[in-house]
Enzyme design. Structure first.
Site, short mmCIF file in Angstrom:
data_model
loop_
_atom_site.label_atom_id
_atom_site.label_comp_id
_atom_site.label_asym_id
_atom_site.label_seq_id
_atom_site.Cartn_x
_atom_site.Cartn_y
_atom_site.Cartn_z
N LYS A 253 -11.21 19.19 18.60
CA LYS A 253 -12.49 18.08 18.75
C LYS A 253 -12.56 17.94 20.27
O LYS A 253 -11.88 18.42 21.09
CB LYS A 253 -11.72 17.07 18.34
N ASP A 264 -6.03 8.27 12.19
CA ASP A 264 -6.39 9.25 11.13
C ASP A 264 -5.44 9.04 9.85
O ASP A 264 -5.41 9.87 8.88
CB ASP A 264 -6.68 10.75 11.46
N ARG A 327 -8.45 16.90 3.86
CA ARG A 327 -8.68 16.85 2.42
C ARG A 327 -7.51 17.84 1.90
O ARG A 327 -7.41 17.92 0.67
CB ARG A 327 -10.14 17.41 2.27
#
Length: 474
Positions: A253, A264, A327
Site C-alpha cells: 500500500k 483492519d 477474504r
C-alpha cells in the site's frame, strides 16, 4: 462504567447535572429562563442562571424523532466532548425508540476515550460522564428499564471492541488479541476460548490463514469463543477478519493508505464485543465467535502474487493480489466454522474488507451480501430497528468470472477491477456449505467513526447483530 437510573420528576435528579431535554417537554421547571429558552427551531444552551443544574440544553422536538440522519447525536457530540458535569439528565418522555437506542449507545460509549490507552499525557482531573438519569413518565418506566439495560450491555461490548481496535498494532498483535479476549471472557462463566497457534493452523489445514500470516514475525492465531446460554440447540456462528496490521504485503500500500490499517481487525474485535454483550445479557442461545488473526507483513516468508494456497475445506485459491488478504483469512475461518458446526443455524462474517463498499454506500451503511433471503430480510429489519443499518449488494452467479483462475479453483481478486465488494463476497460464499445460511457484512465504511480528519473505532455492527439475535431467538 457509566451507570443509569430512571426518574419521573426533576427534583430527584442529582444537583449540578447537565439537563438535556426537548424544547416542549412539560416536566421542565416553569421559570423565566426555561420560557426564554423554548425556541422550537433552535438549540438553546446555557451554563448561567440554571441552578440547580450545571447546564441546560434544549433541542427542537424534530431531532428526537430523526433516526435517519442522527441529528440529535450531531447536536450532542460537541456538548459531551467537554462535559459540564459527570451527570446527565436526559428527557426521554417523547423520543423515537431508534433515536433513544442511538443516544444511549452514544452516552454509554463515553466510557472509552483514546486517552484511556495511557499513551498520551492527559489531564486526569478532566470531567468524564459517569451517570445517566432518564426523565420519564411513570407508565414508561418498565419498558424503558429494559431498553436501558439492553443498550448498556451493547455499549459494553462496543467499548471492549473499540479499545482493542484503537490500540496501536505494534502492541495489538494476534497473540495480544487472544490474551485480551481471554481476560475479558474470564468474567463470564458461559464463555470459553479455544486457540489455534501457528502449528495447529497448519495441522488443521488452514492454508489461507497461514499464507497471510507467515510473513510476519508475530504469527497468526485462530480464536474461537464459545457461548452456551442453553445446553442444546443450533449454534449461531460469527466470523471476524482480524488483520492486526495490513501493509498490503508485497502488493504494498502507499503510506497514506496504510495509516489506519491497525483498524483492519475491527471485524474480529467486534465479534469479541458481540460475545461479551451476549454473555452479559445471558441470551438463551448457543454461539461460536471465530476471530481470524494475522498480520499481513513484508518479509522473506511473505506470500507472493501467484501463490496458490489451500483452505481447510480443500479449495485452492490463487493469490493474485496480496493486498486482498482479508477474504483469505475469512474464507478459512468460515470453512473451519462450518466443519465444527455443520448444522449451524447460520454463519455471519464481518470485515473491513473493501474500500469499494465505501464508494458505493458511504460511511453510514454496512454492505450486506447474502443469497439467503430470510437472513437478508432479518438483518435488514434489525438494522432499521437498531439504527445500525445495512444495504444489500448483489450476489449471484453473474460474478463467477470475477473469481476464475487458470491454475486454482478460485482467484482472490478480479482481474478487471470491477464489482470489488461483491466479487469478494462471491469468493467467500464458496467456503460456506449451501446447507448453512450465510451472510457477509462489509463494514469498511462503518467500523470507524470519522470526525475532524481523525478516525477511531465505532463498535459497529455490534448493535445490528444484537438486535438480530434478540429477534431471532424469540
Amino acid at each position: 462504567m457509566i451507570t443509569y437510573q430512571l426518574i419521573t420528576a426533576l427534583s430527584d435528579a442529582k444537583p449540578q447535572s447537565h439537563l438535556i431535554a426537548r424544547t416542549t417537554c412539560n416536566l421542565l421547571p416553569k421559570t423565566a429562563l426555561i420560557a426564554e429558552m423554548r425556541d422550537p427551531d433552535c438549540i438553546t444552551d446555557t451554563r448561567f442562571g440554571c441552578a440547580p443544574f450545571a447546564r441546560i440544553t434544549l433541542l427542537p422536538d424534530a431531532l428526537w424523532h430523526d433516526s435517519l440522519t442522527e441529528e440529535l447525536l450531531t447536536a450532542l457530540r460537541p456538548l459531551l466532548a467537554s462535559p459540564a458535569s459527570p451527570d446527565v439528565v436526559l428527557d426521554v418522555t417523547n423520543i423515537n425508540d431508534v433515536v433513544l437506542a442511538q443516544v444511549l449507545r452514544f452516552l454509554f460509549n463515553q466510557a472509552h476515550r483514546l486517552s484511556d490507552l495511557k499513551l498520551k499525557k492527559t489531564n486526569e482531573s478532566a470531567v468524564r460522564l459517569q451517570h445517566i438519569t432518564a426523565l420519564c413518565l411513570p407508565e414508561q418506566q418498565d419498558r424503558l428499564e429494559a431498553i436501558f439495560h439492553q443498550q448498556q450491555a451493547i455499549a459494553h461490548g462496543m467499548v471492549a471492541a473499540r479499545r482493542l481496535a484503537d490500540m496501536p498494532s505494534d502492541r495489538c498483535t494476534p497473540e495480544y488479541v487472544v490474551e485480551e479476549a481471554q481476560k475479558r471472557c474470564a468474567d463470564f462463566p458461559a464463555l470459553r476460548c479455544e486457540v489455534l497457534d501457528e502449528t495447529q493452523i497448519i495441522e488443521q489445514g488452514l492454508g489461507l490463514l497461514h499464507a497471510v500470516g507467515k510473513g510476519a514475525s508475530c504469527p497468526p492465531r485462530l480464536l474461537a469463543i464459545h457461548y452456551d446460554g442453553v445446553t442444546d440447540g443450533p449454534v449461531r456462528c460469527y466470523v471476524g477478519k482480524g488483520i492486526t496490521f495490513d501493509t498490503g504485503g508485497l502488493w504494498l500500500k502507499e503510506g497514506a493508505g496504510m495509516y489506519t490499517m491497525k483498524y483492519d481487525m475491527c471485524g474480529a474485535a467486534n465479534v469479541l464485543g458481540l460475545m461479551l454483550t451476549v454473555a452479559e445479557l445471558a441470551l438463551p442461545v448457543r454461539i461460536m465467535g471465530v476471530l481470524a488473526l494475522a498480520e499481513n507483513a513484508i518479509g522473506p516468508d511473505a506470500m507472493q502474487p501467484g501463490t496458490v494456497a489451500r483452505a481447510c475445506n480443500g479449495t485452492t485459491v490463487e493469490i493474485n493480489n496480496t493486498d486482498a488478504e482479508g477474504r483469505l483469512v475469512l474464507a478459512d475461518a468460515i470453512a473451519w466454522a462450518s466443519k465444527r458446526h455443520p448444522q449451524a443455524h447460520y454463519i455471519i462474517d464481518m470485515a473491513t474488507l473493501t474500500g469499494a463498499v465505501v464508494k458505493a454506500l458511504g460511511y453510514e451503511l454496512s454492505g450486506l451480501m447474502t443469497q439467503d433471503e430470510p437472513l437478508r430480510q432479518a438483518l435488514t429489519r434489525a438494522g432499521k430497528q437498531s439504527g445500525d443499518e445495512v444495504w444489500s449488494l448483489p450476489l449471484d452467479a453473474r460474478l463467477k468470472k470475477q473469481t476464475d483462475s487458470a491454475i486454482a479453483d478460485l482467484c482472490n481478486t478480479p482481474g478487471n477491477n470491477a464489482a470489488i465488494s461483491a466479487s469478494a463476497a462471491w469468493l467467500l460464499h464458496h467456503f460456506c456449505p449451501p446447507t448453512i445460511p450465510w451472510a457477509h457484512l462489509d463494514i469498511s465504511g462503518t467500523a470507524l467513526w470519522r470526525e475532524n480528519g481523525r478516525s477511531v473505532a465505532s463498535g459497529r455492527p455490534v448493535p445490528l447483530l444484537v438486535e438480530h439475535l434478540l429477534r431471532d431467538c424469540v
